[in-house]
Scaffold this motif. Structure first.
Motif, PDB file in Angstrom:
ATOM      1  N   GLY A 198       7.279   8.960   6.677  1.00  0.00           N
ATOM      2  CA  GLY A 198       6.281  10.022   6.774  1.00  0.00           C
ATOM      3  C   GLY A 198       6.807  11.414   6.466  1.00  0.00           C
ATOM      4  O   GLY A 198       7.928  11.590   6.000  1.00  0.00           O
ATOM      5  N   VAL A 199       5.937  12.387   6.735  1.00  0.00           N
ATOM      6  CA  VAL A 199       6.236  13.785   6.404  1.00  0.00           C
ATOM      7  C   VAL A 199       7.030  14.424   7.548  1.00  0.00           C
ATOM      8  O   VAL A 199       6.654  14.270   8.707  1.00  0.00           O
ATOM      9  N   PRO A 200       8.116  15.115   7.258  1.00  0.00           N
ATOM     10  CA  PRO A 200       8.948  15.680   8.332  1.00  0.00           C
ATOM     11  C   PRO A 200       8.437  17.021   8.869  1.00  0.00           C
ATOM     12  O   PRO A 200       7.477  17.589   8.339  1.00  0.00           O
ATOM     13  N   THR A 259       0.827  -1.203   0.000  1.00  0.00           N
ATOM     14  CA  THR A 259       0.000   0.000   0.000  1.00  0.00           C
ATOM     15  C   THR A 259       0.863   1.254   0.000  1.00  0.00           C
ATOM     16  O   THR A 259       2.019   1.232   0.410  1.00  0.00           O
ATOM     17  N   LEU A 260       0.256   2.345  -0.468  1.00  0.00           N
ATOM     18  CA  LEU A 260       0.952   3.628  -0.476  1.00  0.00           C
ATOM     19  C   LEU A 260       1.360   4.007   0.942  1.00  0.00           C
ATOM     20  O   LEU A 260       2.429   4.556   1.175  1.00  0.00           O
ATOM     21  N   ARG A 261       0.491   3.698   1.914  1.00  0.00           N
ATOM     22  CA  ARG A 261       0.789   4.052   3.303  1.00  0.00           C
ATOM     23  C   ARG A 261       2.061   3.342   3.784  1.00  0.00           C
ATOM     24  O   ARG A 261       2.906   3.953   4.426  1.00  0.00           O
ATOM     25  N   GLN A 262       2.165   2.035   3.429  1.00  0.00           N
ATOM     26  CA  GLN A 262       3.368   1.301   3.852  1.00  0.00           C
ATOM     27  C   GLN A 262       4.629   1.926   3.261  1.00  0.00           C
ATOM     28  O   GLN A 262       5.654   2.016   3.923  1.00  0.00           O
ATOM     29  N   SER A 303      -3.594  -0.480  -2.790  1.00  0.00           N
ATOM     30  CA  SER A 303      -2.489  -1.377  -3.127  1.00  0.00           C
ATOM     31  C   SER A 303      -1.926  -0.984  -4.482  1.00  0.00           C
ATOM     32  O   SER A 303      -2.681  -0.805  -5.433  1.00  0.00           O
ATOM     33  N   ILE A 304      -0.594  -0.898  -4.548  1.00  0.00           N
ATOM     34  CA  ILE A 304       0.050  -0.485  -5.792  1.00  0.00           C
ATOM     35  C   ILE A 304      -0.108  -1.548  -6.875  1.00  0.00           C
ATOM     36  O   ILE A 304       0.342  -2.677  -6.707  1.00  0.00           O
ATOM     37  N   SER A 305      -0.787  -1.192  -7.954  1.00  0.00           N
ATOM     38  CA  SER A 305      -0.808  -2.035  -9.149  1.00  0.00           C
ATOM     39  C   SER A 305      -1.211  -1.129 -10.299  1.00  0.00           C
ATOM     40  O   SER A 305      -1.749  -0.040 -10.077  1.00  0.00           O
ATOM     41  N   GLU A 309      -5.154  11.637   1.013  1.00  0.00           N
ATOM     42  CA  GLU A 309      -5.015  10.739   2.154  1.00  0.00           C
ATOM     43  C   GLU A 309      -5.969   9.536   2.102  1.00  0.00           C
ATOM     44  O   GLU A 309      -5.570   8.431   2.458  1.00  0.00           O
ATOM     45  N   GLU A 310      -7.208   9.756   1.624  1.00  0.00           N
ATOM     46  CA  GLU A 310      -8.154   8.631   1.622  1.00  0.00           C
ATOM     47  C   GLU A 310      -7.664   7.456   0.774  1.00  0.00           C
ATOM     48  O   GLU A 310      -8.140   6.344   0.923  1.00  0.00           O
TER      49      GLU A 310
END
Lengths: 166, 555
Positions: free
Chosen positions: B384-386, B373-376, B412-414, B406-407
């Protein structure tokens, strides 16, 4: 241009023409070698001027219009002589997100020129480029081709000032 | 060259390595080399010899976490150091076999967790200018196997079975492409490697070419055998001088070892590769434009069909694949298509390399299995964002892609999932934006890019991008009306539907995706004359800044 299959003589005694000729010879003076040859001209002389484009076009038997078309189509080729030094600001996406647009403004203010121009004294050229691939350390500026990463406006102006000192 | 000879070379490399107790690998990718990592390597070698350690310091390709560079990897302990300076050499040399130098810890956290190296498996472990080291890690085994044990049809069958899809962005099934070119009759066929990585903010192909060039050459040779080609070209951007230099060396070494040239591996198969330099034109990433450029012409695309598979370079059947696609070929042949297909999602197999950049804690090159996933990727690997800022969007696919909010982080990346969400895989640029980025400005940035890069051949792209850019500028300046927004949306549709090539067809994507997810930002600029991120200078602020800039530039 006279109709001839003979290749033109080198424009001058300048040894750099032999390097240009070497590239064309390597490719058997094939028309396909136009871009490769213009690359050699630019890396040897710093830019492409009219005599060099004419020479390459005649040597490769490419219409002058096609040679000029190619020279102006690709951003990498420059038809103007560069300054003694060149400051190139990367405007790739990663650099943009990290504020490279502000770096361009800063350089414009310092040099009083826009990207693509050279200072009247011929000292510094300002250029922009689409991504040099060092996005991990954006924003990136090239000083005379050498990479400087994580650039800040203050450091940029300091480098530019150092060039312009007598 | 046969299997025994490959094993002999590998044994010689291992024998050489066994003479040393320690191996210090120093990253010499563009990024670390710009910080003089070559001098760091020399210094470490000198210092280690000075304190009597059996150590060799080696040049390797990009190790991934570019922002922590210059990177050093000490083997066999597997210790990584970051931000190394020449003056740290003595301390590193003295620490060999003892406690690591704590202050040089690169603080990578979970950077390597969840990453899976296939394309980048040799990166950081071999000297890119040494073909023998590539062979010692299984290099050219696949080529020998293909030439001596497999028919061209069997090679294509394995590639098709692997489910490998084009890594340049389109995602066309590689096996199908190879099969098409193989079936076209032609006395002369060509293989082209597309290394015109024009997507700004992406550097996967640069890293692969700089770190493991032999792998790309091997992939091309296997492809040439499969489709019956004898000549190949690698088209590389002139902006990547180091990649060009490493490739030049790699081609010479491959020729000397007999992997390129006549009668490869004692068979009748002949194949050779030449480099062609790009000259700074984004549109040359489009296959027909790229072919025109190799022919020495202006890089303008032409209508398809005929596809290059039928009529490509000089009218001959031509196979074009991206750098990363070719880099995936050798392991498929070595381990089989089923092995490759065992990783990934139903329709996107294997791994994908991404260039993770922007407003993110740990930037760099990452390789993850399809389906992550993009989140992973952004919060796990990237940290994450600094600076306490908030995540706003992630941009994939460059000027042809889109921004996901964000939503969509749990997407999942494909290939297919990204297109459904309004973006695309692209070549692998992944740029993270935080709350300080204005999405209208970002859309305008990409439109400016497409406008300047439009080759001018077809009207919708040439004129449409200019009009869209001007409308976006109007919005950014707080001078647009709702009618302008409608016009912008109409133009997006027309330019996307009627342009000649991919550049124009996808140019509206950044606008469409930001309109889909960040419409409120557009409306704030139009209705309230306000930029929510505080980036655009609207009204008095803009006039003042504009006047000041003019006086200063022309003073």
């Amino acid at each position: 241009m006279p109709l001839t299959t003979e290749r033109p003589p080198l424009p001058s005694e300048d040894r750099r023409w032999r390097i240009v000729n070497g590239t064309m010879r390597k490719h058997g003076y094939s028309r396909n070698a136009l871009i490769e040859t213009l690359h050699t001209v630019q890396s040897s002389f710093g830019y492409l001027d009219e005599p060099s484009i004419r020479f390459v076009a005649r040597s490769l038997r490419v219409p002058l219009s096609q040679a000029y078309g190619v020279a102006t189509f690709y951003h990498f080729f420059s038809l103007k002589p560069p300054g003694k030094h060149t400051c190139t600001v990367c405007l790739g996406t990663a650099c943009y997100i990290r504020g490279s647009d502000k770096l361009v403004v800063e350089a414009e203010k310092r040099l009083h020129i826009h990207p693509g121009e050279t200072t009247p004294d011929g000292e510094v050229s300002l250029a922009t480029v689409r991504c040099v691939g060092d996005c991990g350390r954006a924003p990136v500026v090239l000083f005379d081709g050498e990479l400087s990463a994580q650039m800040e406006p203050a450091r940029l102006t300091a480098r530019l000032d150092a060039w312009r000192k007598p | 060259m046969n299997v025994e000879e490959l094993q002999q070379i590998a044994a010689a490399v291992e024998g050489e390595r066994a003479q040393y107790e320690y191996e210090v690998n120093v990253c010499m990718g563009t990024s670390c080399l710009a910080q003089h990592s070559d001098r760091i390597r020399e210094a470490i070698e000198k210092e280690a010899a000075g304190c009597g350690k059996k150590c060799r310091a080696r040049r390797t390709g990009c190790m991934g976490p570019c922002a922590a560079g210059p990177m050093v990897l000490v083997e066999p302990a597997g210790i990584r150091y970051g931000h190394v300076l020449e003056t740290d050499a003595k301390e590193i040399a003295e620490s060999l076999g003892r406690k690591p130098v704590a202050r040089l810890d690169p603080q990578l956290g979970s950077y390597f967790e969840g990453q899976h190296f296939r394309v980048l498996e040799n990166v950081g472990h071999i000297d890119p200018e040494n073909v023998e080291e590539y062979i010692a890690r299984g290099g050219y085994e696949a080529l020998v196997k293909a030439l001596t044990e497999m028919t061209p049809a069997q090679v294509i069958e394995q590639i098709a079975k692997s489910g490998l899809r084009g890594r340049g962005g389109g995602g066309y099934p590689t096996g199908l492409k190879w099969d098409t070119v193989a079936k076209v009759k032609g006395a002369q066929k060509y293989v082209i490697c597309n290394g015109d990585e024009g997507d700004p903010g992406a550097f996967m192909d640069r890293s692969v070419l700089e770190s493991d060039p032999q792998r790309v050459i091997e992939g091309m040779a296997i492809a040439a055998y499969a489709i019956g080609a004898t000549k190949g070209y690698i088209y590389v951007r002139a902006e990547y001088p180091l990649a060009v230099q490493r490739l030049t060396v790699a081609i010479q070494q491959a020729r000397r070892r007999g992997f390129l040239g006549n009668g490869i591996c004692e068979t009748t198969f002949s194949f050779d590769v030449d480099i062609r330099l790009g000259a700074g034109a984004f549109v040359c990433g489009e296959e027909t434009a790229l072919i025109a450029s190799i022919e020495g012409k202006r890089g303008t695309p032409r209508p398809r069909p005929p596809y290059p598979a039928v009529s490509g370079l000089w009218g001959a059947p031509t196979l074009i694949n991206n750098v990363e696609t070719f880099a995936n070929v050798a392991p498929v042949i070595r381990k089989g298509g089923e092995w490759f297909a065992s990783m990934g999602t139903a329709r996107s197999k294997g791994t994908k390399v991404f260039a993770l950049t922007g407003k993110i804690e740990r930037t760099g090159l990452v390789e993850v299995p399809m389906g992550m996933t993009l989140r992973q990727i952004i919060f796990g690997i990237g940290g994450g964002v600094p600076d306490g800022h908030k995540f706003k969007a992630v941009q994939t696919g460059g000027p042809s892609g889109g921004c996901l909010p964000e939503e969509h982080l749990d997407l999942s990346i494909s290939y297919d999932a990204l297109i459904t969400a309004g973006s695309m895989m692209g070549s692998g640029g992944m740029i993270v934006m935080d709350d300080t980025s204005c999405m209208v400005s970002v859309a305008r940035f990409f439109m400016e890019f497409c406008m300047t890069e439009s080759c001018g051949k077809c009207v919708p792209c040439r004129a449409g991008t200019v009009q869209m850019y001007e409308l976006l500028t109007k919005i950014c300046q707080g001078e647009a009306t709702r009618r302008d927004l409608e016009k912008l949306e109409e133009l997006c549709e027309v330019v996307g539907a009627t342009s000649l090539c991919g550049l124009g067809q996808t140019a509206p994507n950044p606008v469409l995706s930001t309109l889909r997810y960040f419409r409120h930002e557009y409306l704030a600029h139009i209705d309230e004359k306000r930029c929510p991120a505080g980036v655009c200078e609207i009204g008095d602020a803009r006039r003042l800044a504009h006047d000041a800039a003019r006086t200063e530039v022309h003073a």
